[in-house]
Design a protein around this motif. Structure first.
Motif: not given
Ligand code: UT7
Length: 326
Positions: A29, A33, A37, A112, A152, A216, A218-219, A253, A255-256, A258-259, A283
């Motif tokens: 990571t 990133w 994100r 959460c 990751r 999780m 995530g999306q 809360h 978490a993110n 962007r949310i 988080n």
């Molecule tokens: O408290 C409540 C709990 N959770 C939340 O609120 C989480 C809600 N969701 C999110 O915050 C977001 O969905 C995340 C931050 C978890 C992920 O962001 P995203 O924009 O939805 O990314 P994604 O899962 O679609 O992943 C995009 C890319 C993927 O690679 P490919 O398939 O496009 O090549 C992942 O493998 O980013 C990759 N990726 C990473 N790259 C570098 C995922 N985690 C990482 C990382 N570092 N840590």
């Protein structure tokens, strides 16, 4: 007139700071990133302290600031998904540590959203003629023990910490606003899971092993989060006959980033109305909102008469919103 006031705030996070660069040495990571994100720069990770120890430190601070002692507490509610043990509960462990020998104590699990659920339960139990005069509500987590440190997609998001408030029955000139709106959707539970102990006993023929670490989608959670923040805030405003302009701060809360940006846009609310500190802690699940409240208290942002909305969402799936006049 008897009413409920928040009399003390407290928070604690382990001293071990783990940066995004530190994590890039463990999984593939980068700071770019994670920051881009999520908005997270660093988080606190326990080096052995368990949830009850972390919770006790926040509780002690809140009690001291409320000007009371452990024996004055009638009820302790701890929101957590990372207890030290199945039993005793974290709240009973805290009770012992702070000498709250006159209290009833129990934990709740709403991930959460846990702190909001805890507050709602506390307000209901303190209502009218009940004997609960001083109530401790804590959100405390050691998420680091249930994180998959090889994933990751999740390990970069979470941190450890706790926050606490003391609610007290006080004499007020007029009744202050306190409205809650909380809901759960168990049908979406698979979007965020962390398994407990497997069912293994002499009568089980086929052992099904659960994943014990956080998993999780995530999306899926992201979409649920934005919808929940919007629904929660709109509903508590409607129920209070207030508009968003009447609200001083929104404590979401953490978490993110962007949310929160998406929700602010959908609600057409100035982004600066949202209090944000997720860059420093990540988080911490049930602890994010009370940790933020404690920071706001220390910055003198929580003066009497201010109206705030707290809104949480997470595993369950669950969400909850609270509109409180301080
Ligand atoms: O408290 C409540 C709990 N959770 C939340 O609120 C989480 C809600 N969701 C999110 O915050 C977001 O969905 C995340 C931050 C978890 C992920 O962001 P995203 O924009 O939805 O990314 P994604 O899962 O679609 O992943 C995009 C890319 C993927 O690679 P490919 O398939 O496009 O090549 C992942 O493998 O980013 C990759 N990726 C990473 N790259 C570098 C995922 N985690 C990482 C990382 N570092 N840590």
């Amino acid at each position: 007139m008897q009413d409920i006031s928040i009399k003390g705030f407290g928070a604690y996070a382990p001293t071990n700071i783990v940066s995004n660069d530190d994590l890039s040495k463990i999984v593939e990571t980068s700071d770019e990133w994670i920051l881009g994100r999520t908005g997270i720069k660093e988080r606190r990770i326990s080096q052995g302290e368990d949830t009850s120890e972390i919770a006790t430190k926040a509780a002690q601070m809140a009690i001291e600031r409320a000007g009371i002692c452990g024996e004055d507490i009638d009820l302790i509610i701890v929101a957590t998904i990372t207890p030290d043990m199945f039993t005793p509960s974290v709240s009973c462990l805290v009770q012992k540590d702070i000498g709250a020998k006159n209290a009833m104590a129990f934990d709740i699990n709403a991930a959460c959203s846990g702190f909001i659920y805890g507050l709602q339960v506390a307000y209901s139990m303190m209502d009218n003629s009940s004997n609960f005069k001083n109530v401790l509500v804590i959100g405390a987590e050691t998420l680091s023990k249930i994180i998959d440190w090889t994933d990751r997609g999740t390990c970069v998001l979470f941190g450890d910490g706790s926050g606490a408030v003391v609610l007290s029955k006080t004499e007020e000139e007029k009744k202050k606003i306190a409205n809650f709106y909380s809901k759960s959707d168990g049908s979406k539970g698979d979007a965020l899971t962390a398994g407990a102990i497997d069912v293994i006993n002499p009568y089980v023929k086929e052992i099904i092993t659960k994943n014990k670490k956080v998993e999780m989608n995530g999306q899926e959670v992201f979409k649920f989060a934005v919808t929940s923040i919007v629904k929660g805030i709109k509903t508590v405003l409607e129920e209070s006959n207030l508009s968003i302009d009447d609200i001083d701060m929104i404590v979401p809360h953490q978490a993110n980033l962007r949310i929160i940006e998406f929700a602010a846009k959908k609600l057409k609310v100035d982004f600066n109305k949202f209090y944000i500190n997720l860059d420093k802690y990540g988080n911490t699940s049930s602890a994010t909102i009370p940790i933020a409240l404690n920071e706001m208290y220390e910055k003198s942002l929580l003066k009497k008469g201010k109206k705030i909305i707290m809104v949480g969402f997470g595993g369950g799936l669950t969400f909850g919103a609270a509109l409180i006049e301080l």
